[in-house]
Design an enzyme around this catalytic site. Sequence first.
Site, mmCIF file in Angstrom:
data_model
loop_
_atom_site.group_PDB
_atom_site.id
_atom_site.type_symbol
_atom_site.label_atom_id
_atom_site.label_comp_id
_atom_site.label_asym_id
_atom_site.label_seq_id
_atom_site.Cartn_x
_atom_site.Cartn_y
_atom_site.Cartn_z
ATOM 1 N N ARG A 49 0.845 -1.197 0.000
ATOM 2 C CA ARG A 49 0.000 0.000 0.000
ATOM 3 C C ARG A 49 0.883 1.250 0.000
ATOM 4 O O ARG A 49 1.262 1.767 1.055
ATOM 5 C CB ARG A 49 -0.921 -0.004 1.208
ATOM 6 C CG ARG A 49 -1.965 -1.130 1.178
ATOM 7 C CD ARG A 49 -2.876 -1.075 2.396
ATOM 8 N NE ARG A 49 -2.128 -1.385 3.611
ATOM 9 C CZ ARG A 49 -2.608 -1.216 4.846
ATOM 10 N NH1 ARG A 49 -3.814 -0.703 5.015
ATOM 11 N NH2 ARG A 49 -1.881 -1.548 5.894
ATOM 12 N N LYS A 107 9.402 -17.406 9.636
ATOM 13 C CA LYS A 107 9.429 -18.758 10.203
ATOM 14 C C LYS A 107 8.681 -19.765 9.345
ATOM 15 O O LYS A 107 9.099 -20.915 9.216
ATOM 16 C CB LYS A 107 8.845 -18.746 11.618
ATOM 17 C CG LYS A 107 7.455 -18.155 11.712
ATOM 18 C CD LYS A 107 6.987 -18.046 13.138
ATOM 19 C CE LYS A 107 5.672 -17.281 13.238
ATOM 20 N NZ LYS A 107 5.844 -15.837 12.978
ATOM 21 N N GLU A 131 17.572 -14.841 12.867
ATOM 22 C CA GLU A 131 17.396 -14.844 14.323
ATOM 23 C C GLU A 131 15.967 -14.458 14.720
ATOM 24 O O GLU A 131 15.415 -14.995 15.682
ATOM 25 C CB GLU A 131 18.385 -13.870 14.976
ATOM 26 C CG GLU A 131 18.372 -13.864 16.490
ATOM 27 C CD GLU A 131 18.908 -15.153 17.072
ATOM 28 O OE1 GLU A 131 18.120 -15.869 17.728
ATOM 29 O OE2 GLU A 131 20.092 -15.456 16.877
ATOM 30 N N GLY A 136 11.538 -13.945 18.855
ATOM 31 C CA GLY A 136 11.711 -12.498 18.876
ATOM 32 C C GLY A 136 13.105 -12.031 19.221
ATOM 33 O O GLY A 136 14.085 -12.368 18.556
ATOM 34 N N ILE A 138 14.967 -12.781 21.728
ATOM 35 C CA ILE A 138 15.823 -13.699 22.482
ATOM 36 C C ILE A 138 16.942 -14.227 21.594
ATOM 37 O O ILE A 138 16.678 -14.837 20.551
ATOM 38 C CB ILE A 138 15.015 -14.887 23.033
ATOM 39 C CG1 ILE A 138 13.837 -14.395 23.875
ATOM 40 C CG2 ILE A 138 15.900 -15.820 23.838
ATOM 41 C CD1 ILE A 138 12.888 -15.495 24.296
ATOM 42 N N GLY A 189 -3.974 -6.744 22.490
ATOM 43 C CA GLY A 189 -3.150 -6.790 21.283
ATOM 44 C C GLY A 189 -2.212 -7.968 21.204
ATOM 45 O O GLY A 189 -1.395 -8.054 20.290
ATOM 46 N N ASP A 203 2.053 -21.755 14.603
ATOM 47 C CA ASP A 203 3.202 -20.861 14.772
ATOM 48 C C ASP A 203 4.324 -21.565 15.542
ATOM 49 O O ASP A 203 5.494 -21.555 15.117
ATOM 50 C CB ASP A 203 2.765 -19.603 15.518
ATOM 51 C CG ASP A 203 3.908 -18.675 15.847
ATOM 52 O OD1 ASP A 203 4.288 -17.882 14.976
ATOM 53 O OD2 ASP A 203 4.425 -18.742 16.991
ATOM 54 N N LYS A 207 8.345 -22.938 14.396
ATOM 55 C CA LYS A 207 9.551 -22.637 15.168
ATOM 56 C C LYS A 207 10.227 -23.914 15.654
ATOM 57 O O LYS A 207 11.465 -23.997 15.687
ATOM 58 C CB LYS A 207 9.181 -21.727 16.341
ATOM 59 C CG LYS A 207 8.674 -20.367 15.898
ATOM 60 C CD LYS A 207 8.070 -19.572 17.047
ATOM 61 C CE LYS A 207 7.533 -18.231 16.562
ATOM 62 N NZ LYS A 207 6.854 -17.468 17.625
ATOM 63 N N GLY A 306 6.493 -8.859 18.941
ATOM 64 C CA GLY A 306 6.333 -7.412 18.997
ATOM 65 C C GLY A 306 7.297 -6.717 18.067
ATOM 66 O O GLY A 306 8.344 -7.261 17.696
#
Length: 433
Positions: A49, A107, A131, A136, A138, A189, A203, A207, A306
């Site tokens: 967009r 992933k 990574e 995230g 870590i 959220g 998900d 991983k 996040g």
Amino acid sequence: MMRTRPLKVALLGCGVVGSEVARIMTTHADDLAARIGAPVELAGVAVRRPDKVREGIAPELITTDATALVKRGDIDVVVEVIGGVEPARTLITTAFEHGASVVSANKALLAQDGATLYAAAGRHGQDLYYEAAVAGAIPLIRPLRESLAGDKINRVMGIVNGTTNFILDKMDTSGAGYSEALDEATALGYAEADPTADVEGFDAAAKAAILAGIAFHTRVRLDDVYREGMTEVTAADFASAKEMGCTIKLLAICERAADGGSVTARVHPAMIPLSHPLASVREAYNAVFVEAEAAGRLMFYGPGAGGSPTASAVLGDLVAVCRNKLNEANGPGESAYTQLPVSSMGEVVTRYHISLDVADKPGVLAQVATVFAEHGVSIDTVRQHGRQDGGGEASLVVVTHRAPDAALSGTVEALRKLDTVRGVASIMRVEGE
């Protein structure tokens, strides 16, 4: 001495993560240049967009033609944060063909077809770093690929999805039901409008495939990972867990067989003792527990999702890849030399917690025990409670010793056929002991 010509970076995707990557590249430009040994320049941003206002990004950098961007030839590094399998796979392989290394947070693609990406990177002498694809911010992929490269990893077990951990934590601490906890996660959220990928374990399974492949130096694809979601976990399950001194987590578990001849990867809810480090992981945090022969037990903990945490991991990879570019070197590629087979879930040795609704009359426990014995499953403990509402029914909770999952599954199916068993209220594996 710092090189003056900047390394050019193309950004594919400018959503929550991509926009944060762009922001950090701009605001921390001097620090990044000092750490890399050359400045980095955002040379283009591919989006769907183009009319959306993107603060801090020059309008002339925006394009809808991602293919043309990665084919430019002057791009040193492509950062891919669009997700999904296609067009991400084609764009990444095209980037390699045109002389760019790639940093990805994808992933799903890595779990489904990482071998293709590795092969393309190798053919063209480029890096593939990812990574941000697991847990995230870590640091996890690099320690497994590099810091523990000289060790033998036997097990990786962890909480790798913040949404599910938030939901289960709320159910545990507040007594909320699944739907109520999910509503709270959505309002804050933590959960998407469609939470299926999280709560059904897709998900976490992606991983798990990535972690197993790195840990055991073998190819593990998404289809190899056994998966169960956590939508059927109830408040009654948590009550039973507390009676055992446990809590419930959605775990990704990757293991090497005792004889070293195969590996397994699985995702499912499980009871774990409160004494286990993973039991204390709260809210939307992630944690991964690694067991290695020489290093022993290690735990990696932190925010697993996040914009800012994921962007932190992306930028860490970007610095490493840019350094490699300057030194005309490459980081680690695929390590799949063991070529170990991936065993089925039925071969996994584990424990079960089984809650049965049974007829409240003499001889029921003996019938149930006989079924376990016939399937070669040893019983550890049994708890029986009469129903307060009467009705001639009781609740029977059986916790087993370790046995092959196939034997345990067969036991449950046989129990369902007993006339005295009104229903199997709950089945939960027990881990971490």
